[in-house]
Write a protein that holds these residues in place. Structure first.
Motif, PDB file in Angstrom:
ATOM      1  N   ARG A  53      -5.566  -5.319  -5.080  1.00 15.19           N
ATOM      2  CA  ARG A  53      -6.271  -4.683  -6.202  1.00 15.19           C
ATOM      3  C   ARG A  53      -5.566  -4.987  -7.535  1.00 15.19           C
ATOM      4  NH1 ARG A  53      -7.293   1.702  -5.781  1.00 15.19           N
ATOM      5  NH2 ARG A  53      -7.939   1.118  -3.692  1.00 15.19           N
TER       6      ARG A  53
ATOM      7  N   GLU B 112      -5.882  -8.815  -8.374  1.00 12.84           N
ATOM      8  CA  GLU B 112      -7.217  -9.185  -8.873  1.00 12.84           C
ATOM      9  C   GLU B 112      -7.460  -8.628 -10.277  1.00 12.84           C
ATOM     10  OE1 GLU B 112      -9.824  -8.079  -5.633  1.00 12.84           O
ATOM     11  OE2 GLU B 112      -9.313  -9.916  -4.524  1.00 12.84           O
ATOM     12  N   ALA B 113      -6.931  -7.444 -10.545  1.00 12.72           N
ATOM     13  CA  ALA B 113      -7.067  -6.869 -11.891  1.00 12.72           C
ATOM     14  C   ALA B 113      -6.425  -7.807 -12.914  1.00 12.72           C
ATOM     15  CB  ALA B 113      -6.405  -5.498 -11.944  1.00 12.72           C
ATOM     16  N   GLN B 114      -5.247  -8.346 -12.542  1.00 12.43           N
ATOM     17  CA  GLN B 114      -4.567  -9.277 -13.469  1.00 12.43           C
ATOM     18  C   GLN B 114      -5.361 -10.574 -13.609  1.00 12.43           C
ATOM     19  OE1 GLN B 114      -1.650 -11.899 -12.206  1.00 12.43           O
ATOM     20  NE2 GLN B 114      -2.144 -12.767 -14.194  1.00 12.43           N
TER      21      GLN B 114
ATOM     22  N   GLN C 188      -8.459 -11.110 -13.198  1.00 13.71           N
ATOM     23  CA  GLN C 188      -9.761 -10.922 -13.861  1.00 13.71           C
ATOM     24  C   GLN C 188      -9.625 -10.189 -15.198  1.00 13.71           C
ATOM     25  OE1 GLN C 188     -11.852  -8.801 -10.758  1.00 13.71           O
ATOM     26  NE2 GLN C 188     -11.585 -10.481  -9.304  1.00 13.71           N
ATOM     27  N   ALA C 189      -8.389  -9.920 -15.618  1.00 14.71           N
ATOM     28  CA  ALA C 189      -8.117  -9.206 -16.882  1.00 14.71           C
ATOM     29  C   ALA C 189      -8.950  -7.931 -16.978  1.00 14.71           C
ATOM     30  CB  ALA C 189      -8.368 -10.117 -18.088  1.00 14.71           C
ATOM     31  N   ARG C 190      -8.819  -7.104 -15.958  1.00 14.99           N
ATOM     32  CA  ARG C 190      -9.640  -5.901 -15.826  1.00 14.99           C
ATOM     33  C   ARG C 190      -8.720  -4.701 -15.580  1.00 14.99           C
ATOM     34  NH1 ARG C 190     -11.497  -4.240 -11.242  1.00 14.99           N
ATOM     35  NH2 ARG C 190     -10.857  -6.100 -10.114  1.00 14.99           N
ATOM     36  N   GLU C 191      -8.962  -3.591 -16.260  1.00 12.02           N
ATOM     37  CA  GLU C 191      -8.156  -2.381 -16.032  1.00 12.02           C
ATOM     38  C   GLU C 191      -8.589  -1.700 -14.744  1.00 12.02           C
ATOM     39  OE1 GLU C 191      -7.422  -0.296 -20.271  1.00 12.02           O
ATOM     40  OE2 GLU C 191      -9.493  -0.430 -19.673  1.00 12.02           O
ATOM     41  N   ILE C 192      -7.643  -1.079 -14.065  1.00 10.37           N
ATOM     42  CA  ILE C 192      -7.987  -0.299 -12.867  1.00 10.37           C
ATOM     43  C   ILE C 192      -7.421   1.124 -13.005  1.00 10.37           C
ATOM     44  CG2 ILE C 192      -8.132  -2.295 -11.314  1.00 10.37           C
ATOM     45  CD1 ILE C 192      -5.315  -1.505 -10.277  1.00 10.37           C
TER      46      ILE C 192
ATOM     47  N   ILE D  91      -4.981  -8.043 -20.904  1.00 12.35           N
ATOM     48  CA  ILE D  91      -5.801  -6.834 -21.008  1.00 12.35           C
ATOM     49  C   ILE D  91      -5.495  -6.071 -22.305  1.00 12.35           C
ATOM     50  CG2 ILE D  91      -6.524  -4.703 -19.849  1.00 12.35           C
ATOM     51  CD1 ILE D  91      -5.413  -6.019 -17.195  1.00 12.35           C
TER      52      ILE D  91
ATOM     53  N   ARG E 208      -1.801  -3.227 -15.796  1.00 11.62           N
ATOM     54  CA  ARG E 208      -3.138  -3.382 -15.205  1.00 11.62           C
ATOM     55  C   ARG E 208      -3.866  -2.030 -15.170  1.00 11.62           C
ATOM     56  NH1 ARG E 208      -0.102  -7.729 -15.813  1.00 11.62           N
ATOM     57  NH2 ARG E 208       1.458  -6.657 -14.576  1.00 11.62           N
TER      58      ARG E 208
ATOM     59  N   ARG F 121      -5.662   1.458 -16.622  1.00  7.98           N
ATOM     60  CA  ARG F 121      -6.496   1.889 -17.722  1.00  7.98           C
ATOM     61  C   ARG F 121      -5.658   2.524 -18.841  1.00  7.98           C
ATOM     62  NH1 ARG F 121     -11.257   1.492 -16.599  1.00  7.98           N
ATOM     63  NH2 ARG F 121     -11.123   1.870 -14.380  1.00  7.98           N
TER      64      ARG F 121
END
Ligand code: OOG
Ligand code: MG
Length: 263
Positions: free
Chosen positions: A18, A21-23, A25-29, A104, A146, A148
């Motif tokens: 998790r 993939e956050a890194q 896809q440059a997505r906060e989790i 991010i 990573r 939020r």
């Protein structure tokens, strides 16, 4: 907060995936602790190891280690009072230029780096740790949590490899004396204007104390610092948001380190 029961291997691998993939896809989790309220520190370091193993399986190699939350300014900024460590890979190394693409909410902070001239294990004193180094340098660390809003608890940030993103080091010079190294002024400028000013003594009292602490923490897991590895001792000041522009770190007695950050 500490849990009795260890996470299953599947759960460790799942959390590592998790975060990885956050890194990518440059997505906060969301914080892992939100889902797993009893996440223990040992398990968080297991997640960190599994996360690094994923990077190594993609061909990255270990460049060294970083200490984090070693200064009061950082502890207060992040609301966590315990030093932690993370792993640096060659892919995180920035030369003169760094792109913010794929990041991010990156931040930058002023640090001191060491290069090990020989293996360092066990529980050394700061003097012994410094004696194992073949060089020291100013360093800039770029963090990118990573989680939020860059918000996390201690096990969260450990699992997320101590918010590691990128680092720039140099120019190297021979290691100064303990006395000199413990009282260096550090000025981080953005676009030629000082943005953060600190002292090397803010880093766990002395940057060599941070290096010694890292060796001790790793020795609990039977790991030693290999010759040639780079260690970031931790930021001397709080971190600032990084935007495209020119950053410079000046540390007494060292050549300045310059980093151009592009969009
Ligand atoms: C955690 C990493 C802290 C330092 O130098 O204190 C760190 C964070 O602030 O996101 O690298
Ligand atoms: Mg740092």
């Amino acid at each position: 907060m500490a849990a009795e029961s260890a996470l299953s291997a599947d759960a460790v691998a799942g959390f590592a995936r998790r975060l990885d993939e956050a890194q990518l896809q440059a997505r906060e989790i969301d914080s892992l602790v939100q889902e797993c309220s009893g996440l223990a520190l040992d398990d968080a370091y297991k997640i960190q190891s599994a996360l690094i193993a994923r990077r190594l399986s993609r061909g990255e190699t270990i460049a060294g280690y970083k200490m984090g939350l070693t200064s009061k300014a950082k502890m207060e900024q992040m609301g966590i009072r315990s030093p932690i460590y993370g792993v640096l890979t060659d892919a995180m190394r920035a030369a003169e230029e760094l792109s913010l693409r794929g990041k991010i909410h990156p931040k930058i902070e002023p640090e001191i780096a060491f290069r090990l001239g020989r293996e360092l294990g066990g529980r050394p004193s700061p003097e012994e740790a410094l004696a194992a180094c073949s060089g020291a340098a100013p360093a800039l660390e770029i963090l990118d949590s990573r989680y939020r809003n860059f918000k996390f608890t201690l096990p969260d940030v450990v699992a997320d490899n101590a918010s590691s993103c990128a680092f720039a080091v140099g120019p190297w010079r021979p290691v100064p004396s303990m006395e000199k190294l413990g009282a260096l002024k550090m000025v981080l400028s953005e676009g030629g204007v000082p943005a953060q000013v600190g002292l090397s003594s803010a880093i766990l009292g002395h940057p060599a104390a941070s290096l010694a602490e890292l060796a001790s923490l790793l020795s609990s897991s039977g790991v030693s610092l290999p010759a040639g590895c780079v260690v970031l001792a931790g930021a001397a000041t709080s971190a600032i948001a990084v935007k495209p522009g020119n950053f410079e770190l000046r540390v007494d007695g060292f050549e300045p380190l310059n980093l151009r950050v592009g969009g």
